[in-house]
Scaffold this active site. Structure first.
Site, mmCIF file in Angstrom:
data_model
loop_
_atom_site.group_PDB
_atom_site.id
_atom_site.type_symbol
_atom_site.label_atom_id
_atom_site.label_comp_id
_atom_site.label_asym_id
_atom_site.label_seq_id
_atom_site.Cartn_x
_atom_site.Cartn_y
_atom_site.Cartn_z
ATOM 1 N N ASP A 73 0.840 -1.205 0.000
ATOM 2 C CA ASP A 73 0.000 0.000 0.000
ATOM 3 C C ASP A 73 0.871 1.250 0.000
ATOM 4 O O ASP A 73 1.971 1.271 0.552
ATOM 5 C CB ASP A 73 -0.969 0.008 1.177
ATOM 6 C CG ASP A 73 -0.375 -0.544 2.462
ATOM 7 O OD1 ASP A 73 0.852 -0.745 2.534
ATOM 8 O OD2 ASP A 73 -1.134 -0.782 3.409
ATOM 9 N N HIS A 100 3.390 3.271 5.571
ATOM 10 C CA HIS A 100 3.365 2.775 4.198
ATOM 11 C C HIS A 100 4.642 3.136 3.442
ATOM 12 O O HIS A 100 4.980 2.473 2.457
ATOM 13 C CB HIS A 100 2.139 3.311 3.455
ATOM 14 C CG HIS A 100 0.839 2.809 3.995
ATOM 15 N ND1 HIS A 100 -0.376 3.091 3.416
ATOM 16 C CD2 HIS A 100 0.561 2.014 5.069
ATOM 17 C CE1 HIS A 100 -1.340 2.522 4.108
ATOM 18 N NE2 HIS A 100 -0.796 1.868 5.127
ATOM 19 N N GLU A 132 -5.953 3.345 3.165
ATOM 20 C CA GLU A 132 -6.505 3.986 4.361
ATOM 21 C C GLU A 132 -7.973 4.362 4.188
ATOM 22 O O GLU A 132 -8.735 4.392 5.157
ATOM 23 C CB GLU A 132 -5.687 5.231 4.725
ATOM 24 C CG GLU A 132 -4.241 4.951 5.099
ATOM 25 C CD GLU A 132 -4.103 4.217 6.412
ATOM 26 O OE1 GLU A 132 -5.113 4.052 7.128
ATOM 27 O OE2 GLU A 132 -2.982 3.790 6.742
ATOM 28 N N HIS A 353 -0.682 5.500 13.313
ATOM 29 C CA HIS A 353 -1.534 6.681 13.092
ATOM 30 C C HIS A 353 -1.195 7.844 14.032
ATOM 31 O O HIS A 353 -1.878 8.860 14.010
ATOM 32 C CB HIS A 353 -3.029 6.336 13.190
ATOM 33 C CG HIS A 353 -3.506 5.439 12.086
ATOM 34 N ND1 HIS A 353 -4.820 5.377 11.694
ATOM 35 C CD2 HIS A 353 -2.855 4.563 11.285
ATOM 36 C CE1 HIS A 353 -4.954 4.502 10.698
ATOM 37 N NE2 HIS A 353 -3.754 4.002 10.445
#
Length: 383
Positions: A73, A100, A132, A353
């Site tokens: 990704d 990523h 995402e 995150h």
């Protein structure tokens, strides 16, 4: 093949140009610029007009019996970076807070190896946009991308994990990540003066009742040995203290380790919304959006082989993990193709995150070596 210094340079360059889902144009261009410096003898490219930031690279095997897919990704998150790194994001308000950039660097390292050392089987590298949000894997599949020589017989992919030691490989049989569903509930009643509640239909009261009843789904409808989550993270209603709110909006998420569990929670929520609407004489519109975010369910046969290899590889630290309630759209592709997703440890005190997420770059080379070693051995196995 890429040296350690090259990998660090690539990682830091990618970290500085994060882009949101379906906007990864600079990222894709950078990936192409690196790949086109590899030995091109065995490589073939495919781009997708309808999904312009996606990139597929095929490595032709010398005696192929299968095509092995590797998904990576490439998108980032709407997070303002606070790491203080010298190579911090140059795109204000956007950051590779899920790692990523590290995923891409590892994938490039694996691709570089097989561009030099021709694999026995065909390899398909899928640099995927929109993990995402916007479920890029599902978009690619529905566009018919994985057909003909571009169809993998099995698919693999990784996700970095700050809770595991640097370079450790983590995996488990069954579900690795939960499936997720976005929940939006719109409540419509009648606003009015706070002094005359009999002339209004209060959606704050209605929303409160709905939220409390919905919390019984997991506690009373879900098998406690199987697990499920229903979380409401946003509630909007009203504008001033002395006006009864005639509208309300609730937003949340459903998570489950199996699709059956997710559908159970979805159905119970539909029933509760209908009942609350009748009880409070309200109109309630429930919108559920799962998209491509299915549970990441590892194929038993392939994952047993993967785990056996990693446990016995002399330079790999393998850790058996437990399922996580985080979501990942690779679950959609694993519902279409047999395969395995696994963790790569990056040893960070900050969570995924987080605006301070700083994975240990030492994981990159260890990850490349573990994956290339596994693929070489996998290609020697007849079935």
């Amino acid at each position: 093949m890429l040296a350690k210094n090259d990998l660090s340079e690539i990682y830091q360059a990618l970290h500085q140009i994060p882009e949101l889902a379906l906007q990864e144009f600079k990222t894709k261009d950078y990936l192409l610029s690196i790949i086109k410096n590899f030995n091109q003898k065995f490589l073939e490219y495919r781009e997708i007009k309808e999904l312009p930031t996606a990139l597929l690279v095929r490595v032709k095997g010398f005696a192929p019996k299968r095509t092995i897919g590797y998904r990576c990704d490439i998108d980032a998150l709407p997070v303002k970076e606070q790491t203080g790194l010298s190579f911090a994001s140059k795109n204000n308000g956007v950051m590779h807070a899920c790692g990523h950039d590290l995923h891409m660097t590892v994938a490039l390292g694996v691709l570089a190896y097989f561009a030099t050392e021709q694999p026995k089987d065909n390899l398909l590298f899928f640099f995927q946009p929109a993990e995402e949000s916007e479920n890029g894997g599902k978009l690619a599949y529905e566009l018919g991308v994985f057909s003909g020589k571009w169809r993998p017989d099995e698919f693999y992919g990784l996700h970095d994990n700050p809770d595991l030691p640097t370079g450790a490989i983590g995996c488990n049989l069954g579900t690795l990540f939960a499936g997720t569903t976005e929940v939006d509930i719109y409540l419509h009643g009648k606003s009015g003066h706070a002094a005359f509640p009999q002339n209004a239909n209060d959606m704050i009261v209605c929303a409160s009742a709905l939220i409390m009843q919905a919390q019984t789904i997991v506690s009373r409808n879900v098998d406690p040995t199987k697990g499920g989550v229903l979380t409401f993270g946003e509630l909007k209603a009203g504008s001033i203290r002395n006006v009864i709110a005639g509208e309300a909006l609730i937003k949340g998420t459903i998570r489950g380790l199996t699709q059956e569990m997710i559908e159970l929670i979805q159905q119970r929520l539909k029933t509760i919304c209908a009942g609350v609407a009748q009880t409070y004489d309200a109109t309630i519109d429930l919108k559920l959006n799962q998209g491509g975010y299915l549970p990441v369910e590892n194929n038993d046969k392939l994952t047993k082989f993967f785990i056996e290899y990693m446990k016995n590889a002399p330079d790999v630290e393998f850790i058996e993990t437990t399922p996580a309630m985080t979501g990942e759209d690779f679950g959609y592709l694993l519902a279409k193709f047999p395969g395995t997703m696994f963790w790569l440890g990056v040893n960070d005190t900050h969570s995924l995150h987080s605006e301070c997420f700083t994975p240990d770059q030492g994981a990159i080379l260890k990850g490349i070596n573990a994956i290339t070693g596994f693929l070489v051995v996998r290609m020697k196995k007849e079935v």
